[in-house]
Enzyme design. Structure first.
Site, PDB file in Angstrom:
ATOM      1  N   ASN A   1       0.812  -1.233   0.000  1.00 45.74           N
ATOM      2  CA  ASN A   1       0.000   0.000   0.000  1.00 45.74           C
ATOM      3  C   ASN A   1       0.840   1.274   0.000  1.00 45.74           C
ATOM      4  O   ASN A   1       0.411   2.304   0.509  1.00 45.74           O
ATOM      5  CB  ASN A   1      -0.969   0.026   1.195  1.00 45.74           C
ATOM      6  N   ARG A   2       2.038   1.172  -0.534  1.00 45.64           N
ATOM      7  CA  ARG A   2       2.935   2.345  -0.640  1.00 45.64           C
ATOM      8  C   ARG A   2       3.346   2.920   0.706  1.00 45.64           C
ATOM      9  O   ARG A   2       3.812   4.039   0.790  1.00 45.64           O
ATOM     10  CB  ARG A   2       2.296   3.446  -1.510  1.00 45.64           C
TER      11      ARG A   2
END
Ligand SMILES: Cc1cc2nc3c(=O)[nH]c(=O)nc-3n(C[C@H](O)[C@H](O)[C@H](O)COP(=O)(O)O)c2cc1C
Length: 214
Positions: free
Chosen positions: A191-192
């Site tokens: 999710n970065r």
């Protein structure tokens, strides 16, 4: 031409970098990461990008091979008269970066480059295969040349000149050590929400550690 790459997307899930598990000195973390990556990566783990600020005002990056590192810094070898050599002479501030794709890791080093002692460059030059030694001798790195044939012709002449003779290190070829002032370790996460840990050298030579927002 329009090559749309917006669907290139990958989730990074191979590791984590947590404050609970890092040393006080970033060179120790570098060593740990280097050997972890090297144990399963089949490419050149020691390939790194060196960026310099050129005499023309543009930054320029190129890949070189890291040949040694110690607590003091990172050593690579090149031609001192090359474009990077001239850039470093005018401005020793450089950036090194490693992208270890197989481990979803990046390391970015800001530091100051300086020439290593001549006897250390001699020692490394002597350890290289003859072909690489002659290659260093024949190449006026970064200068325009008429064509490939002239290069090969010069190599042939040198091969004859040095037959059964020791090849001396060209005075314009040798090592630089990049003494780090900042080292950032980046570990890709889902999710970065990547982990970024930055070590910054203080005046008292201790390192302070910050986590950076991804
Ligand atoms: C994998 C790889 C390793 C390289 N290793 C070196 C090296 O150790 N030293 C070097 O001078 N050039 C090396 N090169 C070539 C440099 O990228 C670059 O072309 C050369 O140093 C000239 O750069 P400059 O004109 O910007 O000074 C390597 C290139 C690649 C792709």
């Amino acid at each position: 031409m329009n090559d749309d790459l917006s669907n290139y997307r990958k989730s990074y899930e191979k590791g984590a970098l947590l404050e609970s598990n890092i040393p006080d000195n970033p060179m120790e973390l570098f060593k740990k990461w280097f050997h972890e990556v090297d144990s399963f990566f089949t490419g050149e783990t020691n390939a790194m990008t060196v960026s310099t600020l050129g005499l023309d005002g543009y930054p320029k990056s190129r890949v070189v091979l890291l040949k040694k590192y110690t607590y003091e810094g990172f050593i690579f070898f090149t031609n001192y008269g090359s474009e990077k050599g001239k850039a470093i002479e005018a401005n020793p501030n450089v950036c090194l970066s490693f992208f270890w794709q197989a481990a979803e890791r990046q390391v970015i080093v800001k530091g100051k480059a300086e020439k290593i002692a001549e006897n250390l460059s001699d020692g490394y030059f002597e350890s290289r295969p003859r072909g690489s030694q002659l290659g260093a001798l024949v190449s006026n790195q970064s200068q325009p040349i008429a064509n490939r044939e002239t290069l090969e012709e010069s190599l042939k002449l040198l091969e004859e000149e040095f037959i059964n003779k020791e090849i001396p290190r060209p005075k314009n070829w040798g090592g630089y050590i990049v003494k780090p002032v900042e080292i950032e370790f980046w570990q890709g996460r889902p999710n970065r929400l990547h982990d970024r840990i930055r070590y910054t050298l203080q005046e008292d030579y201790n390192w302070i550690i910050n986590r950076l927002s991804p």
